[in-house]
Design an enzyme around this catalytic site. Sequence first.
Site, PDB file in Angstrom:
ATOM      1  CD  GLU A 364      -9.191 -40.319   6.253  1.00  0.00           C
ATOM      2  OE1 GLU A 364      -9.607 -40.153   7.404  1.00  0.00           O
ATOM      3  OE2 GLU A 364      -8.067 -40.754   5.984  1.00  0.00           O
TER       4      GLU A 364
HETATM    5  C1  FAD Z   1      -6.292 -39.000  -3.569  1.00  0.00           C
HETATM    6  C2  FAD Z   1      -7.432 -39.785  -2.988  1.00  0.00           C
HETATM    7  C3  FAD Z   1      -7.151 -40.777  -2.028  1.00  0.00           C
HETATM    8  C4  FAD Z   1      -8.193 -41.530  -1.494  1.00  0.00           C
HETATM    9  N1  FAD Z   1      -7.896 -42.555  -0.624  1.00  0.00           N
HETATM   10  C5  FAD Z   1      -8.885 -43.400  -0.220  1.00  0.00           C
HETATM   11  C6  FAD Z   1      -8.588 -44.565   0.572  1.00  0.00           C
HETATM   12  O1  FAD Z   1      -7.433 -44.828   0.941  1.00  0.00           O
HETATM   13  N2  FAD Z   1      -9.608 -45.400   0.891  1.00  0.00           N
HETATM   14  C7  FAD Z   1     -10.893 -45.160   0.514  1.00  0.00           C
HETATM   15  O2  FAD Z   1     -11.766 -45.963   0.859  1.00  0.00           O
HETATM   16  N3  FAD Z   1     -11.220 -44.076  -0.234  1.00  0.00           N
HETATM   17  C8  FAD Z   1     -10.249 -43.193  -0.610  1.00  0.00           C
HETATM   18  N4  FAD Z   1     -10.549 -42.092  -1.380  1.00  0.00           N
HETATM   19  C9  FAD Z   1     -11.933 -41.893  -1.825  1.00  0.00           C
HETATM   20  C10 FAD Z   1     -12.617 -40.706  -1.156  1.00  0.00           C
HETATM   21  O3  FAD Z   1     -12.879 -40.983   0.182  1.00  0.00           O
HETATM   22  C11 FAD Z   1     -13.867 -40.420  -1.991  1.00  0.00           C
HETATM   23  O4  FAD Z   1     -13.429 -39.849  -3.212  1.00  0.00           O
HETATM   24  C12 FAD Z   1     -14.832 -39.489  -1.283  1.00  0.00           C
HETATM   25  O5  FAD Z   1     -15.387 -40.103  -0.161  1.00  0.00           O
HETATM   26  C13 FAD Z   1     -15.967 -39.022  -2.216  1.00  0.00           C
HETATM   27  O6  FAD Z   1     -16.545 -40.091  -2.881  1.00  0.00           O
HETATM   28  P1  FAD Z   1     -16.737 -40.019  -4.489  1.00  0.00           P
HETATM   29  O7  FAD Z   1     -15.424 -39.649  -5.072  1.00  0.00           O
HETATM   30  O8  FAD Z   1     -17.336 -41.295  -4.904  1.00  0.00           O
HETATM   31  O9  FAD Z   1     -17.697 -38.818  -4.720  1.00  0.00           O
HETATM   32  P2  FAD Z   1     -19.309 -38.882  -4.710  1.00  0.00           P
HETATM   33  O10 FAD Z   1     -19.739 -39.606  -3.490  1.00  0.00           O
HETATM   34  O11 FAD Z   1     -19.780 -39.351  -6.029  1.00  0.00           O
HETATM   35  O12 FAD Z   1     -19.676 -37.346  -4.547  1.00  0.00           O
HETATM   36  C14 FAD Z   1     -19.664 -36.443  -5.635  1.00  0.00           C
HETATM   37  C15 FAD Z   1     -20.071 -35.058  -5.117  1.00  0.00           C
HETATM   38  O13 FAD Z   1     -21.384 -35.123  -4.564  1.00  0.00           O
HETATM   39  C16 FAD Z   1     -21.374 -34.620  -3.239  1.00  0.00           C
HETATM   40  N5  FAD Z   1     -22.371 -35.336  -2.424  1.00  0.00           N
HETATM   41  C17 FAD Z   1     -22.565 -36.674  -2.347  1.00  0.00           C
HETATM   42  N6  FAD Z   1     -23.558 -36.961  -1.486  1.00  0.00           N
HETATM   43  C18 FAD Z   1     -23.993 -35.774  -0.992  1.00  0.00           C
HETATM   44  C19 FAD Z   1     -25.016 -35.385  -0.071  1.00  0.00           C
HETATM   45  N7  FAD Z   1     -25.777 -36.300   0.573  1.00  0.00           N
HETATM   46  N8  FAD Z   1     -25.205 -34.068   0.178  1.00  0.00           N
HETATM   47  C20 FAD Z   1     -24.433 -33.120  -0.441  1.00  0.00           C
HETATM   48  N9  FAD Z   1     -23.463 -33.436  -1.334  1.00  0.00           N
HETATM   49  C21 FAD Z   1     -23.244 -34.735  -1.611  1.00  0.00           C
HETATM   50  C22 FAD Z   1     -19.952 -34.872  -2.738  1.00  0.00           C
HETATM   51  O14 FAD Z   1     -19.627 -34.022  -1.655  1.00  0.00           O
HETATM   52  C23 FAD Z   1     -19.157 -34.567  -3.983  1.00  0.00           C
HETATM   53  O15 FAD Z   1     -18.980 -33.174  -4.091  1.00  0.00           O
HETATM   54  C24 FAD Z   1      -9.524 -41.284  -1.897  1.00  0.00           C
HETATM   55  C25 FAD Z   1      -9.799 -40.278  -2.853  1.00  0.00           C
HETATM   56  C26 FAD Z   1      -8.775 -39.536  -3.383  1.00  0.00           C
HETATM   57  C27 FAD Z   1      -9.102 -38.490  -4.409  1.00  0.00           C
END
Ligand code: FAD
Length: 381
Positions: A364
């Site tokens: 989230e």
């Molecule tokens: C167990 C689990 C359950 C989940 N359930 C849901 C769900 O029900 N529905 C749903 O829609 N999603 C869900 N998610 C997805 C979750 O919301 C995303 O994993 C999260 O938002 C991060 O996106 P990403 O994994 O693509 O990481 P990325 O966006 O690729 O980020 C990678 C890294 O870069 C950093 N980063 C990215 N942009 C910036 C910035 N501008 N400044 C500084 N740092 C940055 C991030 O903080 C992170 O450390 C779930 C994830 C998990 C692991």
Amino acid sequence: MTVDRMLPTAEAHDLLDLTRELCERELAPKAADFEARGEFPREVIRTIGRSGLLGLPYPEECGGAEQPYEVYLQVLETLAGTWLAMAEAVSVHTLACYPVYAHGSEAQRKMLPDMLGGEMLGAYCLSEPQGGSDAAALQTKATRDEDGHWVVNGTKAWITHGRDADFYNIFARTGGPGARGISCLLADAGTPGLHPQKAERVMGLRSSAPSPIVFDDCRVDADRLVGAEGQGFTIALEALDAGRLGIAACAVGLGQAALDYAVSYAREREQFGRPIADFQGLGFLLADMATQVSAARALLLSAARLKDAGRPFSIEAAKAKLFATDVAMRVTTDAVQVLGGAGYVSDHPVERWFREAKVLQIVEGTNQIQRLVISRSLVRD
Ligand SMILES: Cc1cc2nc3c(=O)[nH]c(=O)nc-3n(C[C@H](O)[C@H](O)[C@H](O)COP(=O)(O)OP(=O)(O)OC[C@H]3O[C@@H](n4cnc5c(N)ncnc54)[C@H](O)[C@@H]3O)c2cc1C
């Protein structure tokens, strides 16, 4: 350790008692086993729903329990201290009910009693494989066919309840690039073309592992657009504001459980002829853990009370999510340390809690994204 709670009503005290009883009777005996097997406990969710805990913050006229957020979040906290995956399930479900509750048509809102009464479980489909943080860049597309149906194509990633939900909020691109081109659609499980994939092999929350969902010419009825065309991203963010409070509550509950376990272990375990709790080095660690958990709870409840008063709360929710989930990570790490070698094996729950805490810093909106939200609010005119 009993937390001394200032609850607003006698009804809220009864609700917390009911939750504790449910935790003892239904959740505690099953948690470790379902987590070890990685099996989703649909029956447990049904029991939670039938106890009235799946619609707590929504009005009674929609089938909810009309509880203030302050109370709902303390219920979540209690569930999280017993079985984090079930607290997260309640939090995600509450999030998934928001679009229909706040923006649904009259016909869509007729589904609310089943959604809030525990018969239907929801999923919130925003993240995609190419990005979660930059959600406004999502690529899943929905176009209208000649009958007016929406035809959805694309892939969602990490969807909690992806394989088990009864309804899905799908955020899809119906217009041009950016946030304004996104709409929210509501699909039932079993809609042709909606294909949940194999669950992810996750570090924690193994009983509720998320899964990708492939949409392959998935036809959603014309009347299942939630809100207006192009309003989807606003709806997604509104839902997440409140959802972040839910994740913060999960973090406080997990931190409290880890603290309680560490304290009771430190009082029993002896080294050098004395309980290890008697050593200042360890006692101070426990003191810091307790202080952090209390501070996280205070921040969470202050944000919740703003929401309950109808005041702007999204920045405070971001702070609560950031702080409480960082605290949960630190406190569960320290709990492992307090147990020494015993903390590193699955005979004690702190090993599982340590693995589970990590995800709260990611879901989230990662904690980097929370910092972005907070810092932007500081420098905005
Ligand atoms: C167990 C689990 C359950 C989940 N359930 C849901 C769900 O029900 N529905 C749903 O829609 N999603 C869900 N998610 C997805 C979750 O919301 C995303 O994993 C999260 O938002 C991060 O996106 P990403 O994994 O693509 O990481 P990325 O966006 O690729 O980020 C990678 C890294 O870069 C950093 N980063 C990215 N942009 C910036 C910035 N501008 N400044 C500084 N740092 C940055 C991030 O903080 C992170 O450390 C779930 C994830 C998990 C692991």
